[in-house]
Design an enzyme around this catalytic site. Sequence first.
Site, PDB file in Angstrom:
ATOM      1  N   TYR A   1      -9.910 -10.428  -6.842  1.00 39.87           N
ATOM      2  CA  TYR A   1      -9.006 -10.378  -7.994  1.00 39.87           C
ATOM      3  C   TYR A   1      -9.238 -11.515  -8.975  1.00 39.87           C
ATOM      4  CZ  TYR A   1      -6.713  -6.875  -5.163  1.00 39.87           C
ATOM      5  OH  TYR A   1      -6.457  -5.753  -4.417  1.00 39.87           O
TER       6      TYR A   1
ATOM      7  N   ARG B   1       0.863  -1.175   0.000  1.00 41.38           N
ATOM      8  CA  ARG B   1       0.000   0.000   0.000  1.00 41.38           C
ATOM      9  C   ARG B   1       0.904   1.230   0.000  1.00 41.38           C
ATOM     10  NH1 ARG B   1      -2.201  -3.617   3.836  1.00 41.38           N
ATOM     11  NH2 ARG B   1      -4.318  -4.329   3.324  1.00 41.38           N
TER      12      ARG B   1
ATOM     13  N   ARG C   1      -0.969  -2.029  -6.731  1.00 40.09           N
ATOM     14  CA  ARG C   1      -1.189  -3.149  -5.811  1.00 40.09           C
ATOM     15  C   ARG C   1      -2.240  -4.108  -6.378  1.00 40.09           C
ATOM     16  NH1 ARG C   1      -1.268  -4.856  -0.202  1.00 40.09           N
ATOM     17  NH2 ARG C   1      -3.383  -5.303   0.538  1.00 40.09           N
TER      18      ARG C   1
ATOM     19  N   LYS D   1      -2.209  -2.495   7.592  1.00 40.99           N
ATOM     20  CA  LYS D   1      -3.624  -2.337   7.906  1.00 40.99           C
ATOM     21  C   LYS D   1      -4.020  -3.355   8.973  1.00 40.99           C
ATOM     22  CE  LYS D   1      -7.960  -1.467   5.468  1.00 40.99           C
ATOM     23  NZ  LYS D   1      -8.611  -1.463   4.141  1.00 40.99           N
TER      24      LYS D   1
ATOM     25  N   HIS E   1      -4.043  -9.607   3.646  1.00 39.60           N
ATOM     26  CA  HIS E   1      -5.486  -9.666   3.853  1.00 39.60           C
ATOM     27  C   HIS E   1      -5.817 -10.625   4.997  1.00 39.60           C
ATOM     28  CE1 HIS E   1      -6.412  -8.392  -0.577  1.00 39.60           C
ATOM     29  NE2 HIS E   1      -6.156  -7.362   0.209  1.00 39.60           N
TER      30      HIS E   1
ATOM     31  N   HIS F   1      -2.599   3.087  -5.941  1.00 38.78           N
ATOM     32  CA  HIS F   1      -3.123   1.823  -5.402  1.00 38.78           C
ATOM     33  C   HIS F   1      -3.404   0.811  -6.503  1.00 38.78           C
ATOM     34  CE1 HIS F   1      -4.489  -0.316  -1.864  1.00 38.78           C
ATOM     35  NE2 HIS F   1      -5.593  -0.682  -2.487  1.00 38.78           N
TER      36      HIS F   1
END
Length: 327
Positions: free
Chosen positions: A309, A143, A277, A168, A300, A274
């Site tokens: 994706y 990120r 990514r 995150k 994640h 972004h």
Amino acid sequence: MENTPAVNAEPKLLDQVVARIRVKHYSRRTEQAYLDWIKRYIFHHGKRHPKEMGSVEVEDFLSFLAVSRNVSASTQNQAKSALLFLYKEVLGIELPWLDNVTQAKVPKRLPVVLAKDEVQAVLNRLDGSMWLIASLLYGSGLRVMECLRLRVKDVDLARREILVREGKGFKDRITMLPVSLVEPLKQHLLKVQALHNEDLSAGYGDVFMPMALDRKYPNGGSAWAWQYVFPSVKLSVDPQSNKVRRHHVDEKTVQRAVKKAVNLTEMTKLATPHTFRHSFATHLLEGGYDIRTVQELLGHSDVSTTMIYTHVLNKGGRGVSSPLDTL
């Protein structure tokens, strides 16, 4: 007789919020966002003190954001998180379930993904540290803020690994460092080290230390290992400590550079930093890598987040030949 202020006077509400946020080690961006939402909540209810209000007022404010302000689901959730933090962490009040909130609609949008030649076209129109940052976003799946907050000690050139700290959700993870970036990054760090030495000679060179580590390691902020990989071109005053320091590159600088590069390619996709990514994840899946591996590299928590994706791969409807093409 003059009135003497009470020695143990309770701090103002927003000062209490700031103090609690910093104890929890939330980022400055989260701090500013939470303060903004709390202020808006108080003004929405005629400047009443939150102690005088509760779940009914919180539900009313969150519904107002969705219905009258038409905010996105993520914006409404941020406001909700700020108010829950205020009540639980600052006021010590547990709010009952907020069942009567009108929820903002969550749009089901697919991420913008660049083809490999499009990625190359954008990178070809960047140079210097902006090229290196964009290359890491695509080559390592970082990120933007994860990249900008990298410290020298978090980059292992020998093992070709990058340690992302407090990504995150306050999670650490390890991701790859592309072989093609080892030498450019090594040369970049030599320049950064020279700049750091100049700062030290001028009486500066002290960098922000997370988690109150500046108390544990009083001289740690001046150590080379703790310096930002992508430092700002100028010194600035740290608003928390009032010390003159060299912070990392500003996120907006990267956004502007990438936007300019995308415009120069004349592509019609609305690509941002972004997007690199998103492209990283999609191209790994296209290359046959396991989705769990991609999930780990992206950081994640749930594989369902990574699953998005799979919808932009050349499979499904786009992997089937149209009957028109068989005529």
